[in-house]
Motif scaffolding. Sequence first.
Motif, short mmCIF file in Angstrom:
data_model
loop_
_atom_site.label_atom_id
_atom_site.label_comp_id
_atom_site.label_asym_id
_atom_site.label_seq_id
_atom_site.Cartn_x
_atom_site.Cartn_y
_atom_site.Cartn_z
N GLY A 189 24.26 39.76 10.85
CA GLY A 189 25.19 40.73 10.02
C GLY A 189 24.31 41.88 9.89
N ASP A 214 22.12 43.46 6.13
CA ASP A 214 23.27 42.64 6.58
C ASP A 214 24.30 42.88 5.42
OD1 ASP A 214 21.91 41.54 4.07
OD2 ASP A 214 22.03 39.48 4.75
N ALA A 215 25.54 42.17 5.57
CA ALA A 215 26.45 42.25 4.77
C ALA A 215 26.18 42.47 2.99
CB ALA A 215 27.60 41.41 4.81
N PRO A 226 31.86 43.43 2.29
CA PRO A 226 31.42 42.05 3.27
C PRO A 226 32.61 42.05 4.19
CG PRO A 226 31.41 41.59 0.68
CD PRO A 226 31.98 43.00 1.06
N MET A 285 31.00 41.16 7.86
CA MET A 285 31.17 39.77 8.03
C MET A 285 32.33 39.35 9.25
SD MET A 285 28.65 38.25 6.93
CE MET A 285 29.51 36.52 7.14
N VAL A 337 30.20 38.82 12.24
CA VAL A 337 29.73 37.65 12.31
C VAL A 337 30.43 36.36 12.47
CG1 VAL A 337 28.18 36.10 10.95
CG2 VAL A 337 28.03 38.59 10.63
N ALA A 338 31.65 36.66 11.97
CA ALA A 338 32.76 35.54 12.12
C ALA A 338 33.17 35.48 13.57
CB ALA A 338 34.12 35.68 11.33
N SER A 364 24.83 32.91 14.36
CA SER A 364 26.07 33.39 13.39
C SER A 364 26.72 32.49 12.69
CB SER A 364 27.05 34.15 14.26
OG SER A 364 27.24 33.51 15.43
N THR A 366 24.79 31.77 9.55
CA THR A 366 25.13 32.79 8.51
C THR A 366 26.42 32.53 7.98
OG1 THR A 366 23.74 34.08 10.06
CG2 THR A 366 25.14 35.36 8.30
N VAL A 367 27.41 32.15 8.79
CA VAL A 367 28.68 31.89 8.18
C VAL A 367 28.68 30.80 7.23
CG1 VAL A 367 31.02 31.04 8.72
CG2 VAL A 367 30.04 32.97 10.12
N TYR A 399 27.09 31.91 3.96
CA TYR A 399 28.13 32.76 3.33
C TYR A 399 29.17 31.98 2.71
CZ TYR A 399 31.42 36.73 2.69
OH TYR A 399 32.36 37.59 2.06
N ILE A 453 35.05 31.77 5.56
CA ILE A 453 35.28 32.20 7.00
C ILE A 453 35.59 30.77 7.69
CG2 ILE A 453 34.22 33.16 9.00
CD1 ILE A 453 32.66 35.03 7.11
#
Length: 273
Positions: A41, A103-104, A211, A215, A218-219, A229, A232-233, A236, A246
């Motif tokens: 992100g 990032d976000a 976000p 994001m 990233v999704a 990613s 990261t999800v 999150y 997500i």
Amino acid sequence: MKAVFDAGAKEIAKNGRDESEGFIFPSYVEDIMGPMLFDYGYGPFRWVCLSGKQEDLIKTDRAAMDCIDPDRRFQDRDNWVWIRDAEENKLVVGTQARILYQDALGRLKIALKFNEMVRNGEIGPVMLGRDHHDTGGTDSPFRETANIKDGSNIMADMATHCFAGNAARGMSLVALHNGGGVGIGKAINGGFGMVLDGSERVDNILKTAMPWDAMGGVARRSWARNENSIKTVIEYNNQFKDTDHITIPYLPDEDLIKKLVDEKYELIKLKNG
């Protein structure tokens, strides 16, 4: 590389003939920007001190640096050093503006801090934005979405969703436009601008819009099974498990599916004699 190929230098293609097998040089997005930054992100987050005062920019630099944990990831360490040395390196020409990869969640933390500073009269109003070369705002199969391998890299849905979501959440300025570094017709960009006036209204917009803006990319990358990613999800989702989520498309076990279908088929055959 795409521009060189289009200009007639076919030898830049791996097969010397067409683009179907890619180019002879690695893509800096596929090999560097994507897995090291976009998958997490990170992207070019920007702000402009609308007062035009250098002292306001210096204050925002320090505030942004205080919002970054340099021990969190190596990317944060790099960005912390960048903003620490920004004034010394005289990076401003004209407008009192700054750019900083975050990032976000880093962007959100910095944005809320800036709005608090405006509210307290420490600085004048600030305009936030970002570059088109970001994790979630641009569809470009030759650059930003170059390492999206599920076939959606040639579509413009992500940038459009980004644009529409930013508008619905109340950003001050939203834009959906063509081009952006790779030429007209080769990219769609969904951009935003957000004026920080110190109000609680702006705080509420930032909490949902910031976000969303990052994001989404990233999704998209996690749906294409990019390893960083997906991690990261998951992080999150754990952090926002009561308010946001997500989806992660877990791939099926084809052997298990075949086994279950075969077993069911045999049961049906036995039942029917």
